[in-house]
Design a protein around this motif. Structure first.
Motif, short mmCIF file in Angstrom:
data_model
loop_
_atom_site.label_atom_id
_atom_site.label_comp_id
_atom_site.label_asym_id
_atom_site.label_seq_id
_atom_site.Cartn_x
_atom_site.Cartn_y
_atom_site.Cartn_z
N ASP A 1 -5.56 2.20 -0.38
CA ASP A 1 -4.40 1.44 -0.05
C ASP A 1 -3.45 2.37 0.81
O ASP A 1 -2.78 1.63 1.55
N GLN B 1 2.00 -8.41 6.13
CA GLN B 1 0.82 -7.82 5.64
C GLN B 1 0.94 -6.47 4.86
O GLN B 1 0.51 -6.21 3.63
N ARG C 1 0.81 -5.41 0.72
CA ARG C 1 0.13 -4.38 0.11
C ARG C 1 0.98 -3.30 -0.18
O ARG C 1 0.43 -2.80 -1.61
N ASP D 1 2.19 -4.74 -3.83
CA ASP D 1 1.15 -4.68 -4.95
C ASP D 1 0.63 -3.28 -5.29
O ASP D 1 0.57 -3.23 -6.47
N THR D 2 0.73 -2.19 -4.54
CA THR D 2 0.30 -0.90 -4.76
C THR D 2 1.35 -0.50 -5.58
O THR D 2 1.04 0.25 -6.67
#
Length: 217
Positions: A8, A58, A62, A65-66
């Motif tokens: 990620d 995007q 990400r 979420d990480t």
């Protein structure tokens, strides 16, 4: 889980580099459209800005979420939070390139910039493109010599920006009010583009050294 986390982080880094490359292309094409009163190219630049916005969304999703799923600490946390801020700067650089294209479209078929000052703007745009390209290299390598290069390039943009306002304040400046506004806005867009490049450079410096520059916005 650690392998997923590292993947990620790598993806976030790659998306930042892609944004920087897209921004460099946007400024190159935006200036071309403005300098040559190319309305078709201007429209392409305006439409392409949606891709930069998409990349930011995007990347930010990400990163969030990480943060939520991995609970990073220390340098990894700095990387993710810094990426969120850098993506905002890069997105703004794309917007500033779009503004130049919008000005080209607005004034078509007439040029927005008087010939007597166009050389100054061409030099500002050239340096801004160099800044964006250097930002992409910096994000890829984290070489702080490149960060210093970006800051020095921006000093030259600032000098040229000041010279524009000195020029339009001279007694022999005879351009119309709308043209004077166009000149002022163009100079401001180009100056702010460089400032956002410096902002990214300072954030990368922080990621590498862990030392925060309080002058960074």
């Amino acid at each position: 889980m650690r392998k997923v986390f590292q993947a990620d982080l790598q993806q976030i880094g790659e998306e930042l580099i892609e944004m920087a490359n897209q921004v460099a292309t946007a400024m190159d094409r935006a200036w071309d459209s403005l300098a040559n009163a190319d309305v078709e190219l201007a429209q392409e630049v305006i439409a392409a800005d949606a891709k930069i916005d998409f990349l930011q969304n995007q990347l930010d999703e990400r990163a969030i979420d990480t943060l939520a799923l991995q609970g990073p600490v220390a340098s990894d946390l700095r990387m993710i939070v810094g990426s969120l801020r850098m993506s905002a700067s890069l997105e703004r650089m794309g917007d500033l390139a779009r503004h130049l294209a919008q000005l080209a479209r607005l004034r078509f078929p007439q040029p927005a910039i008087p010939e007597k000052i166009s050389t100054t703007f061409a030099e500002m745009a050239k340096i801004d493109i160099q800044i964006a390209q250097a930002v992409a290299r910096l994000l890829d390598t984290r070489d702080l010599n490149i960060a210093a290069e970006i800051i020095e390039l921006n000093h030259e943009v600032d000098r040229l920006h000041s010279s524009v306002f000195a020029r339009i304040a001279e007694v022999d400046w005879d351009a119309s009010a709308p043209t004077t506004v166009d000149v002022s806005l163009t100079s401001r867009y180009l100056e702010r583009f460089g400032d956002h490049g410096v902002s990214v450079a300072r954030k990368v410096t922080y990621l590498v050294t862990g030392e925060w520059d309080p002058s960074d916005a």
